[in-house]
Design a protein around this motif. Structure first.
Motif, PDB file in Angstrom:
ATOM      1  N   TYR A  69       0.822  -1.209   0.000  1.00 18.45           N
ATOM      2  CA  TYR A  69       0.000   0.000   0.000  1.00 18.45           C
ATOM      3  C   TYR A  69       0.861   1.267   0.000  1.00 18.45           C
ATOM      4  CZ  TYR A  69      -3.933   3.044   1.179  1.00 18.45           C
ATOM      5  OH  TYR A  69      -4.901   4.020   1.158  1.00 18.45           O
ATOM      6  N   GLY A  70       1.885   1.298   0.847  1.00 18.17           N
ATOM      7  CA  GLY A  70       2.748   2.478   0.939  1.00 18.17           C
ATOM      8  C   GLY A  70       3.412   2.846  -0.380  1.00 18.17           C
ATOM      9  N   PRO A  71       4.111   1.908  -1.028  1.00 17.71           N
ATOM     10  CA  PRO A  71       4.744   2.253  -2.310  1.00 17.71           C
ATOM     11  C   PRO A  71       3.756   2.635  -3.412  1.00 17.71           C
ATOM     12  CG  PRO A  71       5.782   0.310  -1.389  1.00 17.71           C
ATOM     13  CD  PRO A  71       4.587   0.618  -0.530  1.00 17.71           C
ATOM     14  N   VAL A  72       2.594   1.984  -3.436  1.00 17.49           N
ATOM     15  CA  VAL A  72       1.613   2.322  -4.476  1.00 17.49           C
ATOM     16  C   VAL A  72       1.083   3.732  -4.249  1.00 17.49           C
ATOM     17  CG1 VAL A  72      -0.610   1.712  -5.480  1.00 17.49           C
ATOM     18  CG2 VAL A  72       1.007  -0.067  -4.942  1.00 17.49           C
ATOM     19  N   VAL A  73       0.763   4.068  -3.015  1.00 20.84           N
ATOM     20  CA  VAL A  73       0.336   5.435  -2.714  1.00 20.84           C
ATOM     21  C   VAL A  73       1.476   6.402  -3.027  1.00 20.84           C
ATOM     22  CG1 VAL A  73      -0.319   7.005  -0.844  1.00 20.84           C
ATOM     23  CG2 VAL A  73      -1.422   4.782  -1.034  1.00 20.84           C
ATOM     24  N   GLY A  74       2.702   5.986  -2.737  1.00 16.00           N
ATOM     25  CA  GLY A  74       3.865   6.813  -3.046  1.00 16.00           C
ATOM     26  C   GLY A  74       3.984   7.114  -4.531  1.00 16.00           C
ATOM     27  N   ILE A  75       3.645   6.142  -5.369  1.00 14.59           N
ATOM     28  CA  ILE A  75       3.666   6.374  -6.817  1.00 14.59           C
ATOM     29  C   ILE A  75       2.731   7.516  -7.178  1.00 14.59           C
ATOM     30  CG2 ILE A  75       2.956   5.381  -9.045  1.00 14.59           C
ATOM     31  CD1 ILE A  75       4.020   2.674  -7.962  1.00 14.59           C
ATOM     32  N   TYR A  76       1.522   7.488  -6.602  1.00 14.43           N
ATOM     33  CA  TYR A  76       0.553   8.545  -6.907  1.00 14.43           C
ATOM     34  C   TYR A  76       0.976   9.887  -6.326  1.00 14.43           C
ATOM     35  CZ  TYR A  76      -2.679   5.192  -8.895  1.00 14.43           C
ATOM     36  OH  TYR A  76      -3.257   4.250  -9.696  1.00 14.43           O
ATOM     37  N   VAL A  77       1.595   9.899  -5.154  1.00 14.43           N
ATOM     38  CA  VAL A  77       2.048  11.155  -4.546  1.00 14.43           C
ATOM     39  C   VAL A  77       3.179  11.761  -5.374  1.00 14.43           C
ATOM     40  CG1 VAL A  77       3.188  12.155  -2.522  1.00 14.43           C
ATOM     41  CG2 VAL A  77       1.272  10.582  -2.221  1.00 14.43           C
ATOM     42  N   VAL A  78       4.153  10.953  -5.754  1.00 10.27           N
ATOM     43  CA  VAL A  78       5.262  11.454  -6.575  1.00 10.27           C
ATOM     44  C   VAL A  78       4.733  11.955  -7.916  1.00 10.27           C
ATOM     45  CG1 VAL A  78       7.347  10.757  -7.825  1.00 10.27           C
ATOM     46  CG2 VAL A  78       7.032  10.084  -5.439  1.00 10.27           C
ATOM     47  N   HIS A  79       3.804  11.220  -8.504  1.00 10.35           N
ATOM     48  CA  HIS A  79       3.219  11.669  -9.773  1.00 10.35           C
ATOM     49  C   HIS A  79       2.522  13.013  -9.590  1.00 10.35           C
ATOM     50  CE1 HIS A  79       0.069  12.190 -12.744  1.00 10.35           C
ATOM     51  NE2 HIS A  79       0.960  11.682 -13.580  1.00 10.35           N
ATOM     52  N   ALA A  80       1.765  13.164  -8.505  1.00  7.32           N
ATOM     53  CA  ALA A  80       1.054  14.425  -8.259  1.00  7.32           C
ATOM     54  C   ALA A  80       2.031  15.584  -8.112  1.00  7.32           C
ATOM     55  CB  ALA A  80       0.178  14.307  -7.017  1.00  7.32           C
ATOM     56  N   ILE A  81       3.154  15.343  -7.444  1.00  7.54           N
ATOM     57  CA  ILE A  81       4.158  16.403  -7.293  1.00  7.54           C
ATOM     58  C   ILE A  81       4.674  16.838  -8.657  1.00  7.54           C
ATOM     59  CG2 ILE A  81       6.500  16.884  -6.461  1.00  7.54           C
ATOM     60  CD1 ILE A  81       5.769  15.077  -4.027  1.00  7.54           C
ATOM     61  N   PHE A  82       5.030  15.888  -9.502  1.00 12.54           N
ATOM     62  CA  PHE A  82       5.506  16.239 -10.838  1.00 12.54           C
ATOM     63  C   PHE A  82       4.411  16.902 -11.668  1.00 12.54           C
ATOM     64  CE2 PHE A  82       8.881  13.036 -10.036  1.00 12.54           C
ATOM     65  CZ  PHE A  82       9.974  13.846 -10.331  1.00 12.54           C
ATOM     66  N   TYR A  83       3.193  16.380 -11.577  1.00  8.90           N
ATOM     67  CA  TYR A  83       2.074  16.919 -12.364  1.00  8.90           C
ATOM     68  C   TYR A  83       1.797  18.378 -11.995  1.00  8.90           C
ATOM     69  CZ  TYR A  83      -2.715  17.591 -14.008  1.00  8.90           C
ATOM     70  OH  TYR A  83      -3.849  18.079 -14.604  1.00  8.90           O
ATOM     71  N   PHE A  84       1.666  18.659 -10.715  1.00 15.73           N
ATOM     72  CA  PHE A  84       1.310  20.019 -10.307  1.00 15.73           C
ATOM     73  C   PHE A  84       2.471  20.995 -10.417  1.00 15.73           C
ATOM     74  CE2 PHE A  84      -2.230  17.740  -8.279  1.00 15.73           C
ATOM     75  CZ  PHE A  84      -3.269  18.459  -8.854  1.00 15.73           C
ATOM     76  N   ARG A  85       3.691  20.500 -10.525  1.00 13.05           N
ATOM     77  CA  ARG A  85       4.838  21.380 -10.703  1.00 13.05           C
ATOM     78  C   ARG A  85       5.252  21.510 -12.164  1.00 13.05           C
ATOM     79  NH1 ARG A  85       9.411  20.828  -6.412  1.00 13.05           N
ATOM     80  NH2 ARG A  85       9.823  22.806  -7.385  1.00 13.05           N
ATOM     81  N   SER A  86       4.583  20.803 -13.067  1.00 12.99           N
ATOM     82  CA  SER A  86       4.954  20.877 -14.479  1.00 12.99           C
ATOM     83  C   SER A  86       4.767  22.302 -14.991  1.00 12.99           C
ATOM     84  CB  SER A  86       4.132  19.882 -15.306  1.00 12.99           C
ATOM     85  OG  SER A  86       2.769  20.195 -15.251  1.00 12.99           O
ATOM     86  N   LYS A  87       5.680  22.696 -15.848  1.00 15.01           N
ATOM     87  CA  LYS A  87       5.709  24.092 -16.288  1.00 15.01           C
ATOM     88  C   LYS A  87       5.116  24.319 -17.675  1.00 15.01           C
ATOM     89  CE  LYS A  87       8.874  25.661 -13.076  1.00 15.01           C
ATOM     90  NZ  LYS A  87       8.087  25.937 -11.920  1.00 15.01           N
ATOM     91  N   THR A  88       5.212  23.335 -18.550  1.00 17.86           N
ATOM     92  CA  THR A  88       4.732  23.543 -19.921  1.00 17.86           C
ATOM     93  C   THR A  88       3.482  22.725 -20.176  1.00 17.86           C
ATOM     94  OG1 THR A  88       6.063  21.740 -20.808  1.00 17.86           O
ATOM     95  CG2 THR A  88       7.094  23.929 -20.740  1.00 17.86           C
ATOM     96  N   THR A  89       2.774  23.102 -21.201  1.00  8.70           N
ATOM     97  CA  THR A  89       1.566  22.378 -21.585  1.00  8.70           C
ATOM     98  C   THR A  89       1.911  20.958 -21.992  1.00  8.70           C
ATOM     99  OG1 THR A  89       0.557  24.442 -22.326  1.00  8.70           O
ATOM    100  CG2 THR A  89      -0.399  22.401 -23.163  1.00  8.70           C
ATOM    101  N   ARG A  90       3.011  20.798 -22.697  1.00  6.86           N
ATOM    102  CA  ARG A  90       3.405  19.464 -23.159  1.00  6.86           C
ATOM    103  C   ARG A  90       3.711  18.536 -21.980  1.00  6.86           C
ATOM    104  NH1 ARG A  90       8.561  18.815 -26.839  1.00  6.86           N
ATOM    105  NH2 ARG A  90       9.278  20.052 -25.105  1.00  6.86           N
ATOM    106  N   SER A  91       4.486  19.012 -21.020  1.00  7.39           N
ATOM    107  CA  SER A  91       4.815  18.152 -19.875  1.00  7.39           C
ATOM    108  C   SER A  91       3.570  17.856 -19.041  1.00  7.39           C
ATOM    109  CB  SER A  91       5.903  18.782 -19.013  1.00  7.39           C
ATOM    110  OG  SER A  91       5.461  19.993 -18.443  1.00  7.39           O
ATOM    111  N   THR A  92       2.677  18.828 -18.917  1.00  7.99           N
ATOM    112  CA  THR A  92       1.432  18.595 -18.188  1.00  7.99           C
ATOM    113  C   THR A  92       0.583  17.554 -18.908  1.00  7.99           C
ATOM    114  OG1 THR A  92       1.459  20.854 -17.352  1.00  7.99           O
ATOM    115  CG2 THR A  92      -0.640  19.690 -17.250  1.00  7.99           C
ATOM    116  N   ALA A  93       0.504  17.645 -20.225  1.00  5.92           N
ATOM    117  CA  ALA A  93      -0.282  16.675 -20.994  1.00  5.92           C
ATOM    118  C   ALA A  93       0.303  15.265 -20.887  1.00  5.92           C
ATOM    119  CB  ALA A  93      -0.362  17.104 -22.455  1.00  5.92           C
ATOM    120  N   ILE A  94       1.625  15.162 -20.926  1.00  3.97           N
ATOM    121  CA  ILE A  94       2.270  13.852 -20.803  1.00  3.97           C
ATOM    122  C   ILE A  94       2.006  13.264 -19.421  1.00  3.97           C
ATOM    123  CG2 ILE A  94       4.518  12.706 -20.649  1.00  3.97           C
ATOM    124  CD1 ILE A  94       5.434  14.659 -22.902  1.00  3.97           C
ATOM    125  N   LEU A  95       2.141  14.079 -18.394  1.00  3.05           N
ATOM    126  CA  LEU A  95       1.895  13.594 -17.032  1.00  3.05           C
ATOM    127  C   LEU A  95       0.423  13.261 -16.807  1.00  3.05           C
ATOM    128  CD1 LEU A  95       4.340  15.947 -15.165  1.00  3.05           C
ATOM    129  CD2 LEU A  95       4.457  13.447 -15.240  1.00  3.05           C
TER     130      LEU A  95
END
Length: 117
Positions: A69-95
């Protein structure tokens, strides 16, 4: 005055945080609803991340415990950090596309775990 335009063209356009948040919440709600359209198991929604583990190995999804459970939730948390910090439209769309793929796998794993009627 041309320097800001050159900087903007190099970095691409940004998607406002409010749009990112709305898209993120909508795709999560759609995934939760796709997992259990009858709403019978919504009390177990906190177990939703186990579906990602179950997609790869049904036994891990069913019997994994905190070590899964911990690592799977961690995957979503790390993804959310990258997603919300993405700077360009392209990187946001990819994430965002990566989030959709993760959630489709998660929904599939969850549906395998739910009892068949």
């Amino acid at each position: 005055m041309t320097a800001p335009l050159a900087e903007e063209s190099r970095s691409g356009t940004r998607i406002p945080l409010s749009y990112k948040t709305i898209a993120y919440v909508v795709v999560w709600l759609a995934a939760l609803l796709a997992t259990d359209p009858s709403l019978n198991y919504w009390a177990l929604a906190y177990l939703f991340p186990f579906g990602l583990a179950a997609f790869f190995n049904l036994r891990l999804g069913n019997d994994g415990g905190w070590f899964v459970y911990g690592p799977v939730v961690g995957i979503y948390v790390v993804h959310a950090i990258f997603y919300f910090r993405s700077k360009t439209t392209r990187s946001t769309a990819i994430l965002f596309a990566l989030l959709v793929i993760l959630l489709v796998c998660n929904v599939s794993g969850c549906r395998e775990q739910l009892p068949k009627h």
